[in-house]
Design a protein around this motif. Structure first.
Motif, PDB file in Angstrom:
ATOM      1  N   LYS A   1       0.806  -1.222   0.000  1.00  0.00           N
ATOM      2  CA  LYS A   1       0.000   0.000   0.000  1.00  0.00           C
ATOM      3  C   LYS A   1       0.841   1.276   0.000  1.00  0.00           C
ATOM      4  CE  LYS A   1      -2.706  -1.634   3.393  1.00  0.00           C
ATOM      5  NZ  LYS A   1      -3.799  -1.661   4.366  1.00  0.00           N
TER       6      LYS A   1
ATOM      7  N   ALA B 264       3.279   2.014  -5.405  1.00  0.00           N
ATOM      8  CA  ALA B 264       2.152   2.278  -4.499  1.00  0.00           C
ATOM      9  C   ALA B 264       2.221   3.681  -3.896  1.00  0.00           C
ATOM     10  CB  ALA B 264       2.155   1.227  -3.394  1.00  0.00           C
TER      11      ALA B 264
ATOM     12  N   GLY C 258      -2.973  -4.010  -1.254  1.00  0.00           N
ATOM     13  CA  GLY C 258      -2.803  -2.902  -2.195  1.00  0.00           C
ATOM     14  C   GLY C 258      -2.371  -3.410  -3.557  1.00  0.00           C
TER      15      GLY C 258
END
Ligand SMILES: Nc1ncnc2c1ncn2[C@@H]1O[C@H](COP(=O)(O)OP(=O)(O)O)[C@@H](O)[C@H]1O
Ligand SMILES: Cc1ncc(COP(=O)(O)O)c(N)n1
Length: 502
Positions: A45, A110, A255
């Motif tokens: 993430k 990310a 993610g």
């Protein structure tokens, strides 16, 4: 085996940086080593924190590896700070590795900076030491001192500019462009046109964490072995494409997850106890069930021709009902099949069950109305419809395999025995001929092949499930074969009633 050193940062979730590099080197057949530039607290993430060890520790790591090991290639990834860039530059100038690939990492996929803003200029001083640099579009823009390219043509222009200015090959990567395609181009200084342009449809996945790290390290490894840049980019790209295609099966993080670096090697990992085909392991698994089938009264009597005809009639009637369901199961697999050949195979099988096998039932049962389906027939039917209707194709294909394979095995073994005993004509010769026909054996081999292929690309959880449903199918075959004689023994009146049908 090329000895490849990755100089990069870490990723505790294993998808980018060092972890991705070592997996990629191994996947491309190299021996991987690693020097750590930064300890990065990150996940799928984003980046949470970065610790840069003292630069003397970095120098010591570099010295430790290069004073001991001959390096065939070096891949440089995340550097993070000016001091780290300078230490790596000094080391490259001294060691002069035969192949150096630089991935000018600046920002994680990310999100989160991996290179301090003030270090961007310092990074430029490293470019002339690289044989190839692999920037993504935002990184290319920084190297070119321009705004991020909005079109592929603009990206190529920036790439050419960087190649000329720093005298190095540039792989311009179009992964960050909007649209359905992901072009990449290899540029060389002194050439107006790209050496080669690759252009593939984008793989529909958001799991692209570490693609840049993986690609650059894979290229370095292949080049170290072959010396061929175009071939290396081509090999690494098609391998990475497979890794992206299998990324969703990994289920790592919430993610942008990592790619599947060893997608191409799954077949050798299928099961720890099997170095052969997946179906070889299945066949060993069901050895006990096969032994039980061979010793069933029904099978022994079918083979030596002593099975009472009313018992056979009852079996055939159940089989007719089962085959109607089996045909539907094969049709469901045809609809879900991932390849044209598998689709054609199961579609043909679904039709064949209806026409060829039911011919046996028509001639033998003379149009008699069906008897109530037994519990075994119902259980087996429900199992097949569930496995082929609501599980993955791989699992469904494993569920229908016992019906091919065990019938081919029983048909073959009983025909041999009948021949050896000189049983001619055989009272159940038409049944034996159906399941010992060359076409049926061929179909069994094709069904095994399809299951092997599905297993080769399946994740471990799916393969375990494939084994479970295969075993369940085998056990239901055993019960299906046992039921006619068991029932005849338990219910003499029912036998008498079916007797009238003959
Ligand atoms: N969804 C995708 N489908 C196919 N190839 C992709 C996809 N995403 C990235 N790639 C490829 O992965 C490589 C690295 O991607 P890119 O996103 O451009 O770099 P980075 O990971 O450094 O940001 C390139 O070869 C690119 O074409
Ligand atoms: C330590 C480290 N190095 C590089 C990347 C970039 O990853 P990507 O290849 O997805 O751009 C990363 N996230 N972490």
């Amino acid at each position: 085996m090329p000895r490849v050193l990755s100089i990069a940062g870490t990723d505790p979730t294993g998808g980018a940086g060092q972890a991705a590099d070592l997996k990629s080197i191994a996947a491309m057949g190299g021996y991987g080593m690693n020097v750590i530039t930064a300890v990065v607290a990150q996940n799928t993430k984003g980046v949470i924190d970065i610790h840069t060890p003292p630069v003397r520790v970095l120098r010591a790591q570099l010295e430790a590896v290069s004073s001991d090991v001959t390096l065939d290639a070096v891949k440089v990834g995340m550097l993070g700070s000016v001091e780290v860039i300078e230490a790596v530059r000094d080391w490259l100038a001294e060691v002069k590795p035969p192949v150096t690939v630089l991935d000018p990492v600046m920002v994680a996929t990310a999100g989160g900076r991996l290179l301090r803003a003030e270090a961007q200029t310092a990074l430029l001083s490293l470019l002339p030491f690289a044989d190839l640099i692999t920037p993504n579009l935002p990184e290319l823009a920084v190297l070119a001192g321009a705004a991020p390219a909005g079109t592929w043509t603009e990206a190529l222009r920036q790439g050419q500019d960087v190649a000329e200015r720093f005298g190095t090959r540039v792989l311009v990567k179009g992964g960050h462009l909007p649209g359905a395609r992901t072009p990449d181009a290899l540029l060389e200084p002194g050439r107006d046109e790209p050496v080669i342009v690759f252009d593939d449809p984008r793989v529909a996945t958001s799991n692209t964490h570490g693609t840049g790290c993986s690609l650059s390290c894979a290229i370095a490894t292949v080049v170290a072995r072959t010396g061929d840049w175009v071939g290396a980019v081509s090999t690494a790209r098609s391998w990475l494409r497979g890794a992206l295609e299998h990324a969703d099966g990994l289920h790592v993080g919430r993610g942008n997850g990592p790619v599947h670096h060893f997608h191409h090697a799954q077949h050798v990992l299928v099961d720890t106890d099997s170095h052969g085909r997946f179906t070889d392991a299945l066949w060993r698994d069901c050895e006990g069930v096969r032994g039980e089938i061979d010793t069933l009264d029904f099978v022994a009597q079918l083979g030596n021709g002593t099975l009472p005809s009313e018992t056979f009639q009852w079996y055939l009637d159940q089989d007719r009902q089962y085959l109607a369901v089996y045909s539907r199961a094969l049709a469901a697999l045809a609809a879900a099949a991932p390849s044209e050949s598998a689709r054609a195979f199961f579609a043909h099988g679904a039709a064949e069950v209806v026409t060829v096998e039911s011919a046996l039932h028509r001639t033998r049962l003379h149009g008699a109305p069906p008897q109530p389906a037994s519990e075994v027939t119902k259980t087996y039917s429900d199992f097949l419809l569930a496995a082929t209707g609501s599980e993955t194709f791989a699992v469904g294909a494993a569920a229908v395999l016992p019906c091919y394979w065990l019938y081919a095995a029983v048909g073959g073994a009983l025909t041999e025995k009948a021949r050896a005993a000189g049983l001619e004509p055989h009272p159940y010769g038409d049944w034996l001929a159906t399941y010992n026909a060359p076409g049926f054996h061929l179909a069994t081999e094709r069904a095994k092949d399809i299951v092997d292929r599905a297993a080769a690309t399946a994740d471990p959880v799916t393969r375990r499930r494939m084994r479970e449903v295969f075993m369940r199918g085998c056990e239901l075959e055993l019960r299906f074969f046992a039921e006619p004689v068991r029932r005849a023994g338990a219910r003499p009146f029912a036998v008498a009633s079916t007797h009238r049908v003959c």
